[in-house]
Motif scaffolding. Structure first.
Motif, PDB file in Angstrom:
ATOM      1  N   ALA A   3      85.513 -32.289  47.195  1.00 24.54           N
ATOM      2  CA  ALA A   3      84.380 -32.689  46.357  1.00 24.54           C
ATOM      3  C   ALA A   3      83.215 -31.718  46.508  1.00 24.54           C
ATOM      4  CB  ALA A   3      83.943 -34.106  46.713  1.00 24.54           C
ATOM      5  N   THR A   4      82.943 -31.303  47.742  1.00 18.60           N
ATOM      6  CA  THR A   4      81.859 -30.346  47.983  1.00 18.60           C
ATOM      7  C   THR A   4      82.144 -29.015  47.283  1.00 18.60           C
ATOM      8  OG1 THR A   4      81.416 -31.380  50.114  1.00 18.60           O
ATOM      9  CG2 THR A   4      80.537 -29.168  49.772  1.00 18.60           C
ATOM     10  N   GLY A   5      83.378 -28.556  47.385  1.00 20.47           N
ATOM     11  CA  GLY A   5      83.751 -27.294  46.739  1.00 20.47           C
ATOM     12  C   GLY A   5      83.656 -27.361  45.229  1.00 20.47           C
ATOM     13  N   VAL A   6      84.121 -28.446  44.647  1.00 15.08           N
ATOM     14  CA  VAL A   6      84.082 -28.587  43.187  1.00 15.08           C
ATOM     15  C   VAL A   6      82.644 -28.671  42.699  1.00 15.08           C
ATOM     16  CG1 VAL A   6      84.626 -30.171  41.281  1.00 15.08           C
ATOM     17  CG2 VAL A   6      86.374 -29.575  42.959  1.00 15.08           C
ATOM     18  N   ILE A   7      81.827 -29.462  43.366  1.00 17.37           N
ATOM     19  CA  ILE A   7      80.414 -29.587  42.971  1.00 17.37           C
ATOM     20  C   ILE A   7      79.692 -28.247  43.141  1.00 17.37           C
ATOM     21  CG2 ILE A   7      78.210 -30.675  43.578  1.00 17.37           C
ATOM     22  CD1 ILE A   7      79.879 -33.233  44.173  1.00 17.37           C
ATOM     23  N   GLY A  41      77.229 -23.707  40.848  1.00 14.68           N
ATOM     24  CA  GLY A  41      77.150 -22.244  40.958  1.00 14.68           C
ATOM     25  C   GLY A  41      77.356 -21.572  39.621  1.00 14.68           C
ATOM     26  N   LYS A  42      78.289 -22.110  38.817  1.00  9.49           N
ATOM     27  CA  LYS A  42      78.520 -21.551  37.496  1.00  9.49           C
ATOM     28  C   LYS A  42      77.316 -21.776  36.597  1.00  9.49           C
ATOM     29  CE  LYS A  42      82.443 -21.322  35.368  1.00  9.49           C
ATOM     30  NZ  LYS A  42      83.701 -21.612  34.673  1.00  9.49           N
ATOM     31  N   ASP A  79      71.894 -19.064  34.047  1.00  9.75           N
ATOM     32  CA  ASP A  79      70.447 -18.972  33.891  1.00  9.75           C
ATOM     33  C   ASP A  79      69.909 -17.620  34.332  1.00  9.75           C
ATOM     34  OD1 ASP A  79      70.448 -21.529  32.931  1.00  9.75           O
ATOM     35  OD2 ASP A  79      69.862 -22.446  34.841  1.00  9.75           O
ATOM     36  N   SER A  80      70.594 -16.960  35.244  1.00 13.00           N
ATOM     37  CA  SER A  80      70.093 -15.695  35.796  1.00 13.00           C
ATOM     38  C   SER A  80      70.248 -14.555  34.833  1.00 13.00           C
ATOM     39  CB  SER A  80      70.832 -15.366  37.080  1.00 13.00           C
ATOM     40  OG  SER A  80      70.571 -16.378  38.038  1.00 13.00           O
TER      41      SER A  80
END
Length: 50
Positions: free
Chosen positions: A34-38, A43-44, A49-50
């Motif tokens: 769950a942490t990795g998917v979130i 992150g995507k 935005d950058s």
């Protein structure tokens, strides 16, 4: 592969015959997934935005 690990972990958590070590592994695995998917999703979004 990630989906398979998630399903396996969930099935261990819901299995009344699983011992505490197996349930601990399943909880840790699901939390990590769950942490990795979130993190991947946010992150995507942050990269756009950058």
């Amino acid at each position: 592969m990630i989906l398979f690990i998630g399903i396996a972990s969930y099935s261990i958590l819901t299995n009344p015959k699983a011992d505490n070590d197996e349930k601990s592994w399943a909880r840790t695995t699901l939390t990590s997934l769950a942490t990795g998917v979130i993190g991947f999703l946010f992150g995507k979004q942050g990269g756009k935005d950058s």
